[in-house]
Design an enzyme around this catalytic site. Structure first.
Site, short mmCIF file in Angstrom:
data_model
loop_
_atom_site.label_atom_id
_atom_site.label_comp_id
_atom_site.label_asym_id
_atom_site.label_seq_id
_atom_site.Cartn_x
_atom_site.Cartn_y
_atom_site.Cartn_z
N ARG A 80 0.79 -1.24 0.00
CA ARG A 80 0.00 0.00 0.00
C ARG A 80 0.82 1.28 0.00
O ARG A 80 0.25 2.35 0.00
CB ARG A 80 -0.99 -0.03 1.16
CG ARG A 80 -1.94 -1.19 1.02
CD ARG A 80 -3.14 -1.19 1.90
NE ARG A 80 -3.73 -2.52 1.76
CZ ARG A 80 -3.37 -3.58 2.49
NH1 ARG A 80 -2.48 -3.46 3.45
NH2 ARG A 80 -3.91 -4.76 2.25
N GLY B 278 -1.16 -11.48 9.00
CA GLY B 278 -1.04 -12.92 9.28
C GLY B 278 -2.17 -13.45 10.15
O GLY B 278 -2.06 -14.54 10.70
N GLU C 238 -4.80 -14.87 9.57
CA GLU C 238 -5.36 -16.17 9.15
C GLU C 238 -4.31 -17.27 9.24
O GLU C 238 -4.51 -18.38 8.74
CB GLU C 238 -5.89 -16.08 7.72
CG GLU C 238 -7.28 -15.45 7.63
CD GLU C 238 -7.25 -13.96 7.86
OE1 GLU C 238 -6.33 -13.31 7.35
OE2 GLU C 238 -8.12 -13.45 8.58
N TRP D 93 -2.11 -4.56 10.39
CA TRP D 93 -1.65 -4.52 9.00
C TRP D 93 -1.88 -3.21 8.27
O TRP D 93 -1.52 -3.09 7.11
CB TRP D 93 -2.21 -5.71 8.22
CG TRP D 93 -3.69 -5.96 8.28
CD1 TRP D 93 -4.36 -6.66 9.24
CD2 TRP D 93 -4.67 -5.57 7.32
NE1 TRP D 93 -5.69 -6.72 8.95
CE2 TRP D 93 -5.92 -6.06 7.76
CE3 TRP D 93 -4.62 -4.85 6.12
CZ2 TRP D 93 -7.10 -5.86 7.06
CZ3 TRP D 93 -5.81 -4.65 5.42
CH2 TRP D 93 -7.02 -5.15 5.89
N ASP E 56 -14.45 -12.02 11.25
CA ASP E 56 -13.33 -11.42 10.51
C ASP E 56 -13.47 -9.91 10.36
O ASP E 56 -13.12 -9.36 9.34
CB ASP E 56 -13.21 -12.09 9.12
CG ASP E 56 -11.87 -11.77 8.45
OD1 ASP E 56 -10.89 -11.48 9.15
OD2 ASP E 56 -11.82 -11.79 7.20
N ASP F 86 -11.82 -7.21 11.34
CA ASP F 86 -10.62 -6.49 11.79
C ASP F 86 -10.90 -5.02 12.04
O ASP F 86 -11.66 -4.40 11.28
CB ASP F 86 -9.53 -6.50 10.71
CG ASP F 86 -9.10 -7.86 10.23
OD1 ASP F 86 -9.95 -8.61 9.72
OD2 ASP F 86 -7.91 -8.16 10.34
N ARG G 219 -15.04 -1.86 10.66
CA ARG G 219 -15.47 -2.94 9.77
C ARG G 219 -16.74 -3.63 10.28
O ARG G 219 -17.50 -4.18 9.50
CB ARG G 219 -14.30 -3.95 9.67
CG ARG G 219 -14.47 -5.03 8.65
CD ARG G 219 -13.11 -5.58 8.25
NE ARG G 219 -13.22 -6.88 7.59
CZ ARG G 219 -12.17 -7.53 7.09
NH1 ARG G 219 -10.95 -7.04 7.18
NH2 ARG G 219 -12.33 -8.70 6.49
#
Lengths: 544, 544
Positions: B140, B200, B202, B250, B311, B313, B338
């Site tokens: 990014r 990471g 997952e 992240w 999920d 995040d 989210r």
């Protein structure tokens, strides 16, 4: 259907809407259909771009004149369509009634809304793993007839697709890919036939041009570009060398309906860069062929580079022009050859009329009265290497030229460069590379000059040039607005004054331009589109 | 140096010219150098864009006002730079004194002339073959300090490059890629340090945030996002589950120099979509952390989604705003999560002030007075599948939001959608995927609604929305010209009125926009750039 409406409609509804629209109009009009008559009269319907070079004359000239020398500075981006590919695009779009058909490397076909760039459908041809390709996995475009599109494939097939849905209709094998054959050029539709030639000049093929029935895919005729045993011309090949002599026909031809003649250039003789095993002129390699379009019968030929050892294919698109010449109207064909000479021929007889270098050349003293080059000594490939101009890629190449009937000038992208040519052994193996050596580029591309050059077909003289940095491998488009469009390897797309070469406008597209621009109209507005890098860009005048 | 001159100069001379130019100016100015003070005062120097989110506040707001609500319709393409990649780009450019630094998938860095898009240099990071990535091979962007650029890599290294040449200066391993670690986010430079977190979630990692010495690459501190044995918060993980509990960090953080606090969001607990093996709140997953930037010490935390099984995040960029709130000036942090709830927190203490859904959600009755969600029954993943909103990709995601101090509104790209979540076993293996199941998207993307939403930070109320078709995953930029910029998956880049959401301008870029726009000035002219598909597009006002 406004821009806004199209943008906000869901694709499924949009597709339905368009299908209905087409169905409703289908009975009474030729919308999204293209008849043979439409191609014959393409010049009079400049809102569409119905064949590879715009018209059968391949002048790549449009009568659209909304974009002028005066307002070209107001050109702005209308849309871009990016594609998922690592190959740059060589496609020249076909545009019919607001729908644009483009091909992508590896034989994908996309039907796009020419107003927005949005995709109606995409077709992916199922390529086999093993291909025999000299160069990149390219394709230069489709042909259209009725509601059918035609594409040649990298595995040397010809396929027909439904232009409304992308559904394949038929698929014929043109030649055996494992024998070294492939197809990269756009087909040419003439009458009810699809004309296509083959690539493979570096693979020991025996080149040919085919005609197929557009409805069924059945082959109508085949014309080998190398005469067989007992035929006139076969004696120009030493021994059996004609059997693997190359002479492909990998670019799109032109057509004169009055003479009923198809004009197509042929490529290099094989093995490339080694003439020792094929003594003789090697007919009809590096030639322009005039064929009876109904039978494929050879009416005349003109060989530009007898016994070529430099890879100077006659892969240019022949440009047909009717003009006053030597005090009387004549039917001419103009040809800016890869060997760095420009030619004007009589297209009825093939008679040589004018020939003059248009790019740097160090291999010939000149042309004799028949147009045959007078070779200079020590220009053949050698063990230590021989530096010769033009470049192995030529003074020009397949990059489409253009002719404007308004200026009576022929425009092409020229390249003043050189290459070091080596001699070497070539051994034939079916489907294996069949070349004598590999040439060495003698200096970086950007130390050479690329330029759009305007040539007077009556004299071969240069009227103007517009140098571009860095190198360019772009095709040319000219328009009734007095503009010559072209691009550069660095990604600039530009508009020039067709009388002086002065730059009127330029915009960066950020990818290598290795394709020819086209122009058409949507909703009554002139657009100019060009493939660049991995995308299609469309420009039009700003509307404030 | 005019456009014309740059375009026609040979690259080698151009490089030399620029090197000389920089050398001459180097002694007396900060040209193409970026000091910590430059980042601190970034808002006052809007001609540059010196850090991922524009400023330490991450407001992604620019004081540039040449492009206004009135003239935005005159925006036109200035240049494009296409890249050879099959990945679409997620990069947010850094622009310093006319030089733009962008990253490409697989950790390439390009230094471009922001005036033309031409490349000064490209650096390719040597990635090993085996990587452990949840998602795509993305990056990014870079961070800059002095004449150094910093990039996190897919194999979980941090590298420093010379910004003038692209030469690598140092390279440190942040974590073991074979242990499931990778880096996709842009680093944040604070003082003489480079702050970076890891991906990471997952892969059963234990997440952390690191600070490195910008000069040497030496690590200054590490803050694990999951407390270790005996530390407060460790009890929120069943048994040993904390050791493989994920909670990556992240995305790029924000910084308050007065409080000396770094703000960073953390990602989902692992295993994803299966909470049975990790009973408890799973601190500090899905949280906002406030760390002392010199030591990494945790000052406070706020967990948005305790014991996440969807999920969701907390991967958004925290936006720091000083405003009148409840009758007194307060230091706030705004967060569009989210999990589909918008939050206003006190950023000194982490106190919950406002929380309200900004996108479709069916999993919580609401938030309690501490901001903890009140879960609805039957919203957990199940064997037969449980359909829940928001989508597994969230009501928002890492797509950067923006805040305009002029309108006092918070802007983000929202997504009203749902996903079918399944329960399943998860078995940990080092460097192996560690998830309980795979969710099923319950309907095509285009049956859901994406919209730019403007939220009042004082109430969490929606002030306006601008729906876009189809789905959008774009970041947002707001400017002093009264404009909110954003893009769509279909490739449209657009400008909205920041007070009403009315569309002022739109242009197709033909590729998926999955990145955030930036604005800056070259030669005194405001430009707006955005990554789209495989390219960077730059727009500015037409000059006639």
């Amino acid at each position: 259907m406004t821009d806004r409406l199209i943008q906000t409609m869901r694709p499924r509804f949009l597709a339905l809407f368009i299908a209905l629209f087409l169905a409703l109009l289908g009975a009474s009009s030729a919308l999204a259909q293209t008849t043979y008559e439409d191609i014959l009269s393409a010049s009079e319907h400049p809102e569409n771009w119905v064949t590879y070079s715009g018209q059968y004359t391949s002048q790549r000239f449009s009568r659209l004149d909304q974009i002028t020398q005066k307002n070209a500075k107001n050109l702005e981006l209308k849309w871009v369509r990016q594609f998922d590919t690592l190959n740059y695009m060589e496609t020249s779009p076909i545009v019919v009634d607001g729908i644009m058909y483009v091909t992508q490397a590896n034989n994908l076909v996309h039907a796009l809304d020419a107003h927005t760039g949005l995709t109606f459908w995409t077709y992916t041809y199922p390529l086999p793993r093993r291909l025999t390709l000299c160069c990149l996995r390219q394709n230069r475009g489709v042909a259209i007839l009725g509601d059918r599109l035609f594409m040649g494939t990298l595995d040397a097939h010809l396929v027909a697709l439904d232009s409304k849905t992308g559904t394949p209709l038929w698929n014929v094998e043109v030649a055996d890919r494992l024998g070294g054959y492939s197809i990269t050029g756009a087909p040419l539709v003439v009458k009810d036939m699809v004309i296509i030639g083959v690539s493979g000049g570096e693979y020991g093929i025996r080149g040919f041009i085919d005609a197929y029935d557009a409805a069924t895919g059945e082959r109508r005729w085949r014309r080998y570009t190398i005469p067989g045993e007992g035929e006139i011309g076969n004696e120009t090949w030493e021994g059996d060398s004609w059997k693997t002599g190359g002479a492909p026909a990998w670019m799109t031809g032109s057509f004169d309906p009055e003479l009923n003649l198809l004009y197509m250039g042929t490529g290099n003789p094989g093995p490339d860069w080694n003439g020792e095993v094929r003594e003789g002129d090697n007919l009809y390699s590096d030639s322009l062929l005039a064929l009876d379009v109904d039978t494929g019968e050879l009416k005349w030929h003109f060989q530009f580079t007898p016994h070529d050892v430099h890879d100077w294919d006659a892969c240019q698109v022949p440009v047909l022009v009717d003009m006053e010449f030597g005090g009387r109207p004549r039917k001419l064909v103009l040809f800016g050859n890869r060997n760095a000479f420009y030619y004007t021929l009589d297209r009825v007889t093939g008679e040589f009329l004018v020939g003059k270098p248009f790019a740097k050349q160090t291999w010939a003293e000149g042309l004799d009265e028949k147009g045959r080059p007078i070779r200079l000594p020590n220009t053949f490939p050698s063990e230590q290497g021989t530096v010769v101009s033009p470049h192995v890629q030529g003074g020009a190449n397949w990059w489409s030229p253009s002719y404007s009937p308004q200026t009576e000038l022929f425009y092409l992208m020229a390249f003043d460069a050189s290459t070091k040519f080596f001699v070497g052994e070539a051994e034939y193996g079916e489907g294996e590379l069949f070349v004598g050596s590999f040439p060495e580029i003698s200096a970086p591309d950007d130390s050479f000059v690329s330029a759009v050059r305007a040539i007077d077909p009556r004299t071969g003289d240069r009227v103007w040039e517009h140098q571009v940095y860095a190198r360019s491998t772009s095709g040319i488009l000219s328009t009734a607005g007095g503009i010559v469009f072209g691009g550069t390897k660095q990604g600039n797309f530009f508009a020039l004054d067709d009388k002086t070469g002065k730059e009127l406008w330029r915009r960066s597209t950020g990818g290598k331009i290795h394709a020819a621009p086209v122009t058409y109209a949507v909703g009554g507005k002139q657009r100019v589109s060009i493939a660049s890098g991995h995308a299609i860009f469309t420009f039009g005048l700003a509307e404030k």
